[in-house]
Design a protein around this motif. Structure first.
Motif, PDB file in Angstrom:
ATOM      1  N   GLN A  42       0.855  -1.181   0.000  1.00 25.21           N
ATOM      2  CA  GLN A  42       0.000   0.000   0.000  1.00 25.21           C
ATOM      3  C   GLN A  42       0.894   1.234   0.000  1.00 25.21           C
ATOM      4  OE1 GLN A  42      -3.767   0.576   2.495  1.00 25.21           O
ATOM      5  NE2 GLN A  42      -2.165   1.358   3.805  1.00 25.21           N
ATOM      6  N   TYR A  43       0.512   2.239  -0.782  1.00 25.54           N
ATOM      7  CA  TYR A  43       1.261   3.490  -0.826  1.00 25.54           C
ATOM      8  C   TYR A  43       0.296   4.614  -0.493  1.00 25.54           C
ATOM      9  CZ  TYR A  43       4.176   7.292  -2.529  1.00 25.54           C
ATOM     10  OH  TYR A  43       4.914   8.439  -2.613  1.00 25.54           O
ATOM     11  N   ARG A  44       0.625   5.402   0.522  1.00 24.67           N
ATOM     12  CA  ARG A  44      -0.255   6.490   0.954  1.00 24.67           C
ATOM     13  C   ARG A  44       0.329   7.831   0.547  1.00 24.67           C
ATOM     14  NH1 ARG A  44      -4.664   5.492   3.793  1.00 24.67           N
ATOM     15  NH2 ARG A  44      -4.487   7.497   4.804  1.00 24.67           N
ATOM     16  N   THR A  45      -0.561   8.766   0.222  1.00 30.80           N
ATOM     17  CA  THR A  45      -0.150  10.100  -0.196  1.00 30.80           C
ATOM     18  C   THR A  45      -1.102  11.133   0.385  1.00 30.80           C
ATOM     19  OG1 THR A  45       0.329  11.492  -2.099  1.00 30.80           O
ATOM     20  CG2 THR A  45      -1.455   9.906  -2.331  1.00 30.80           C
ATOM     21  N   ASP A  46      -0.686  12.375   0.367  1.00 24.55           N
ATOM     22  CA  ASP A  46      -1.519  13.464   0.888  1.00 24.55           C
ATOM     23  C   ASP A  46      -2.455  14.052  -0.163  1.00 24.55           C
ATOM     24  OD1 ASP A  46      -0.275  13.239   3.364  1.00 24.55           O
ATOM     25  OD2 ASP A  46       1.243  14.737   2.882  1.00 24.55           O
ATOM     26  N   HIS A  47      -2.321  13.632  -1.421  1.00 21.76           N
ATOM     27  CA  HIS A  47      -3.113  14.200  -2.505  1.00 21.76           C
ATOM     28  C   HIS A  47      -3.883  13.111  -3.240  1.00 21.76           C
ATOM     29  CE1 HIS A  47      -1.095  18.048  -2.069  1.00 21.76           C
ATOM     30  NE2 HIS A  47       0.040  17.375  -1.981  1.00 21.76           N
ATOM     31  N   PRO A  48      -5.100  13.412  -3.708  1.00 25.86           N
ATOM     32  CA  PRO A  48      -5.858  12.440  -4.482  1.00 25.86           C
ATOM     33  C   PRO A  48      -5.182  12.133  -5.828  1.00 25.86           C
ATOM     34  CG  PRO A  48      -7.313  14.156  -3.657  1.00 25.86           C
ATOM     35  CD  PRO A  48      -5.909  14.609  -3.396  1.00 25.86           C
ATOM     36  N   ALA A  49      -5.224  10.889  -6.209  1.00 27.34           N
ATOM     37  CA  ALA A  49      -4.709  10.480  -7.515  1.00 27.34           C
ATOM     38  C   ALA A  49      -5.721  10.850  -8.593  1.00 27.34           C
ATOM     39  CB  ALA A  49      -4.441   8.982  -7.529  1.00 27.34           C
TER      40      ALA A  49
ATOM     41  N   ASP B 240       6.405  -4.457  -7.603  1.00 24.70           N
ATOM     42  CA  ASP B 240       6.492  -5.572  -6.665  1.00 24.70           C
ATOM     43  C   ASP B 240       6.494  -5.129  -5.204  1.00 24.70           C
ATOM     44  OD1 ASP B 240       6.545  -7.595  -8.607  1.00 24.70           O
ATOM     45  OD2 ASP B 240       8.719  -7.384  -8.845  1.00 24.70           O
ATOM     46  N   LYS B 241       7.163  -4.026  -4.911  1.00 24.85           N
ATOM     47  CA  LYS B 241       7.373  -3.611  -3.525  1.00 24.85           C
ATOM     48  C   LYS B 241       6.575  -2.384  -3.103  1.00 24.85           C
ATOM     49  CE  LYS B 241      12.085  -5.230  -3.910  1.00 24.85           C
ATOM     50  NZ  LYS B 241      13.461  -4.819  -4.086  1.00 24.85           N
ATOM     51  N   GLY B 242       6.152  -1.556  -4.070  1.00 28.31           N
ATOM     52  CA  GLY B 242       5.450  -0.322  -3.740  1.00 28.31           C
ATOM     53  C   GLY B 242       6.377   0.813  -3.350  1.00 28.31           C
ATOM     54  N   SER B 243       7.677   0.610  -3.485  1.00 26.99           N
ATOM     55  CA  SER B 243       8.635   1.662  -3.142  1.00 26.99           C
ATOM     56  C   SER B 243       8.731   2.679  -4.281  1.00 26.99           C
ATOM     57  CB  SER B 243       9.999   1.063  -2.843  1.00 26.99           C
ATOM     58  OG  SER B 243      10.467   0.320  -3.948  1.00 26.99           O
ATOM     59  N   VAL B 244       9.109   3.907  -3.934  1.00 28.36           N
ATOM     60  CA  VAL B 244       9.199   4.982  -4.919  1.00 28.36           C
ATOM     61  C   VAL B 244      10.438   4.806  -5.787  1.00 28.36           C
ATOM     62  CG1 VAL B 244       9.423   7.474  -5.243  1.00 28.36           C
ATOM     63  CG2 VAL B 244       7.950   6.590  -3.428  1.00 28.36           C
ATOM     64  N   ARG B 245      10.227   4.781  -7.100  1.00 29.47           N
ATOM     65  CA  ARG B 245      11.345   4.755  -8.055  1.00 29.47           C
ATOM     66  C   ARG B 245      11.788   6.174  -8.382  1.00 29.47           C
ATOM     67  NH1 ARG B 245      11.689  -0.153 -11.913  1.00 29.47           N
ATOM     68  NH2 ARG B 245      10.863  -1.718 -10.509  1.00 29.47           N
ATOM     69  N   TRP B 246      10.817   7.044  -8.631  1.00 34.80           N
ATOM     70  CA  TRP B 246      11.096   8.466  -8.838  1.00 34.80           C
ATOM     71  C   TRP B 246       9.830   9.260  -8.574  1.00 34.80           C
ATOM     72  CZ3 TRP B 246       7.882  10.260 -12.535  1.00 34.80           C
ATOM     73  CH2 TRP B 246       7.541   9.438 -13.618  1.00 34.80           C
ATOM     74  N   HIS B 247      10.028  10.571  -8.356  1.00 35.01           N
ATOM     75  CA  HIS B 247       8.926  11.496  -8.091  1.00 35.01           C
ATOM     76  C   HIS B 247       9.298  12.832  -8.728  1.00 35.01           C
ATOM     77  CE1 HIS B 247       5.644  13.373  -5.800  1.00 35.01           C
ATOM     78  NE2 HIS B 247       6.474  14.394  -5.700  1.00 35.01           N
ATOM     79  N   THR B 248       8.362  13.468  -9.403  1.00 38.12           N
ATOM     80  CA  THR B 248       8.627  14.760 -10.030  1.00 38.12           C
ATOM     81  C   THR B 248       7.368  15.607 -10.033  1.00 38.12           C
ATOM     82  OG1 THR B 248       9.633  15.813 -11.960  1.00 38.12           O
ATOM     83  CG2 THR B 248       8.098  14.008 -12.399  1.00 38.12           C
ATOM     84  N   GLU B 249       7.552  16.892 -10.148  1.00 40.78           N
ATOM     85  CA  GLU B 249       6.441  17.828 -10.327  1.00 40.78           C
ATOM     86  C   GLU B 249       6.302  18.079 -11.825  1.00 40.78           C
ATOM     87  OE1 GLU B 249       4.508  18.863  -7.776  1.00 40.78           O
ATOM     88  OE2 GLU B 249       5.786  17.645  -6.467  1.00 40.78           O
ATOM     89  N   LEU B 250       5.093  17.946 -12.360  1.00 45.44           N
ATOM     90  CA  LEU B 250       4.862  18.090 -13.792  1.00 45.44           C
ATOM     91  C   LEU B 250       4.831  19.570 -14.167  1.00 45.44           C
ATOM     92  CD1 LEU B 250       4.280  16.575 -16.415  1.00 45.44           C
ATOM     93  CD2 LEU B 250       1.859  16.688 -15.849  1.00 45.44           C
ATOM     94  N   GLU B 251       5.678  19.938 -15.122  1.00 46.61           N
ATOM     95  CA  GLU B 251       5.737  21.305 -15.620  1.00 46.61           C
ATOM     96  C   GLU B 251       5.809  21.293 -17.145  1.00 46.61           C
ATOM     97  OE1 GLU B 251       9.114  23.250 -13.928  1.00 46.61           O
ATOM     98  OE2 GLU B 251       8.172  23.424 -11.962  1.00 46.61           O
ATOM     99  N   VAL B 252       5.227  22.325 -17.753  1.00 48.32           N
ATOM    100  CA  VAL B 252       5.315  22.541 -19.190  1.00 48.32           C
ATOM    101  C   VAL B 252       5.846  23.953 -19.391  1.00 48.32           C
ATOM    102  CG1 VAL B 252       4.044  22.710 -21.358  1.00 48.32           C
ATOM    103  CG2 VAL B 252       3.414  20.965 -19.694  1.00 48.32           C
TER     104      VAL B 252
END
Length: 82
Positions: free
Chosen positions: A4-11, A36-48
């Motif tokens: 399970q992966y929890r976050t503060d923002h709705p998907a 397999d593990k639910g661990s974070v591979r990468w995280h980024t803020e989307l910008e254009v």
């Protein structure tokens, strides 16, 4: 349930391939999780062009590309995210 992966923002969108689960949030963030593990591979803020935007849809495409549909009507190819 394997993990399970929890976050503060709705998907707003998600998609997956055999190795990775891709999640977009209403905050404008994109996260890739190990399938397999639910661990974070990468995280980024989307910008254009330096301006933040929010993904409404995601699709894993062939040859390692992630397609992102944004709230401002764009479709982005994100081959560098992987």
């Amino acid at each position: 349930m394997q993990w399970q992966y929890r976050t503060d923002h709705p998907a707003t969108a998600l998609d997956a391939d055999e190795d990775t689960v891709y999640v977009a949030y209403n905050s404008g963030a994109l996260t890739a999780l190990d399938a397999d593990k639910g661990s974070v591979r990468w995280h980024t803020e989307l910008e254009v062009g330096g301006a933040p935007t929010t993904a409404l849809s995601l699709a894993v495409a062939p040859q390692g590309h992630l397609l992102v549909g944004t709230v401002d009507g764009r479709i982005l190819e994100c081959s560098l995210c992987r």
